[in-house]
Enzyme design. Structure first.
Site, PDB file in Angstrom:
ATOM      1  N   HIS A  17      10.600  -0.070   3.406  1.00 57.87           N
ATOM      2  CA  HIS A  17      11.100  -1.308   2.792  1.00 57.87           C
ATOM      3  C   HIS A  17      12.634  -1.313   2.804  1.00 57.87           C
ATOM      4  CE1 HIS A  17       7.187  -1.143   0.251  1.00 57.87           C
ATOM      5  NE2 HIS A  17       7.029  -2.123   1.108  1.00 57.87           N
ATOM      6  N   ARG A  90       4.357  -3.365  11.261  1.00 60.03           N
ATOM      7  CA  ARG A  90       4.165  -1.995  11.735  1.00 60.03           C
ATOM      8  C   ARG A  90       3.130  -1.857  12.834  1.00 60.03           C
ATOM      9  NH1 ARG A  90       3.102  -0.323   5.686  1.00 60.03           N
ATOM     10  NH2 ARG A  90       2.449  -2.490   5.876  1.00 60.03           N
ATOM     11  N   SER A 128       3.088   1.921   1.108  1.00 58.31           N
ATOM     12  CA  SER A 128       3.038   2.250  -0.316  1.00 58.31           C
ATOM     13  C   SER A 128       1.777   3.068  -0.610  1.00 58.31           C
ATOM     14  CB  SER A 128       3.044   0.977  -1.154  1.00 58.31           C
ATOM     15  OG  SER A 128       4.260   0.309  -0.994  1.00 58.31           O
TER      16      SER A 128
HETATM   17  P1  ADP Z   1       2.447  -6.737   0.698  1.00 62.57           P
HETATM   18  O1  ADP Z   1       1.606  -5.980  -0.269  1.00 62.57           O
HETATM   19  O2  ADP Z   1       2.837  -8.123   0.281  1.00 62.57           O
HETATM   20  O3  ADP Z   1       2.041  -6.605   2.160  1.00 62.57           O
HETATM   21  P2  ADP Z   1       4.320  -4.619   0.864  1.00 62.57           P
HETATM   22  O4  ADP Z   1       5.073  -4.154  -0.313  1.00 62.57           O
HETATM   23  O5  ADP Z   1       3.249  -3.750   1.373  1.00 62.57           O
HETATM   24  O6  ADP Z   1       3.839  -6.064   0.609  1.00 62.57           O
HETATM   25  O7  ADP Z   1       5.334  -4.891   2.062  1.00 62.57           O
HETATM   26  C1  ADP Z   1       6.229  -5.957   2.090  1.00 62.57           C
HETATM   27  C2  ADP Z   1       6.615  -6.197   3.520  1.00 62.57           C
HETATM   28  O8  ADP Z   1       7.222  -5.016   4.037  1.00 62.57           O
HETATM   29  C3  ADP Z   1       5.447  -6.519   4.455  1.00 62.57           C
HETATM   30  O9  ADP Z   1       5.871  -7.443   5.426  1.00 62.57           O
HETATM   31  C4  ADP Z   1       5.141  -5.183   5.104  1.00 62.57           C
HETATM   32  O10 ADP Z   1       4.579  -5.356   6.391  1.00 62.57           O
HETATM   33  C5  ADP Z   1       6.547  -4.573   5.188  1.00 62.57           C
HETATM   34  N1  ADP Z   1       6.518  -3.126   5.213  1.00 62.57           N
HETATM   35  C6  ADP Z   1       5.844  -2.291   4.390  1.00 62.57           C
HETATM   36  N2  ADP Z   1       6.056  -1.008   4.730  1.00 62.57           N
HETATM   37  C7  ADP Z   1       6.886  -1.038   5.808  1.00 62.57           C
HETATM   38  C8  ADP Z   1       7.460  -0.030   6.673  1.00 62.57           C
HETATM   39  N3  ADP Z   1       7.199   1.256   6.510  1.00 62.57           N
HETATM   40  N4  ADP Z   1       8.272  -0.448   7.662  1.00 62.57           N
HETATM   41  C9  ADP Z   1       8.513  -1.751   7.858  1.00 62.57           C
HETATM   42  N5  ADP Z   1       7.988  -2.757   7.115  1.00 62.57           N
HETATM   43  C10 ADP Z   1       7.189  -2.403   6.111  1.00 62.57           C
END
Ligand code: ADP
Length: 167
Positions: A17, A90, A128
């Site tokens: 993130h 991803r 996460s």
């Molecule tokens: P959600 O639960 O709404 O998918 P997340 O907190 O999992 O939200 O992620 C928010 C955004 O960040 C999403 O677009 C997700 O694809 C992206 N994201 C999550 N982890 C990564 C990562 N390791 N690298 C790049 N983008 C990520």
């Protein structure tokens, strides 16, 4: 002024993130990191904790603002005069989710576009849920979460995880 919104659960925040936030902040004048509240989702961290973690992680980036909202992301974006939503992609699972979300948002408001960023190589497998799993199996997460947050995240996940019932 080009303003973007990066929405997500951030439950908890990861280096993946943070990488997306930093790269977006290099391109846009202001980036709002929006901690979203989805009543259909079960979170491990409270909204206040998720906001706290993101504020800590971004405290040295002066064009990033962290907020929480239970409104539609599009409504939040309009309220902030943002024209772009940022998302990370991803893999193919993300692709399916993100293209659906994009089409949905686009059908409502064509003035707000979605920009997709691919992860840097070392964050490609980071999520996460993988962070929660590492902690549940007793592993160190300091290489995967923003500096200074490793203990905070580990302590809370350990106290909330129950081997029989989950979170
Ligand atoms: P959600 O639960 O709404 O998918 P997340 O907190 O999992 O939200 O992620 C928010 C955004 O960040 C999403 O677009 C997700 O694809 C992206 N994201 C999550 N982890 C990564 C990562 N390791 N690298 C790049 N983008 C990520």
């Amino acid at each position: 002024m080009k303003i973007a919104v990066y929405p997500g659960s951030f439950d908890p925040v990861s280096n993946g993130h943070l990488d997306i936030i930093k790269r977006s902040a290099n391109v846009f004048d202001t980036v709002y990191v929006l901690v979203s509240v989805n009543p259909n989702k079960k979170y491990c961290f409270t909204i206040e904790e998720r906001v706290y973690m993101l504020k800590e992680a971004t405290k040295n980036i002066n064009n990033v603002i962290v907020e929480a909202s239970d409104n539609l992301v599009l409504d939040f974006a309009k309220e902030k005069s943002a024209s772009v939503i940022i998302r990370g992609l991803r893999n193919f699972i993300d692709y399916q989710n993100e293209i659906t979300l994009f089409q949905f948002n686009r059908s409502i408001d064509k003035n707000i576009d979605t920009f997709i960023l691919f992860p840097s190589a070392n964050n490609l497998f980071l999520s996460s849920s993988s962070i929660k799993e590492l902690i549940m199996f007793g592993n160190d997460i300091k290489d995967y979460v923003p500096e200074g947050l490793s203990e905070y995240i580990t302590e809370r996940i350990k106290e909330r995880f129950n081997k029989n019932t989950g979170f």
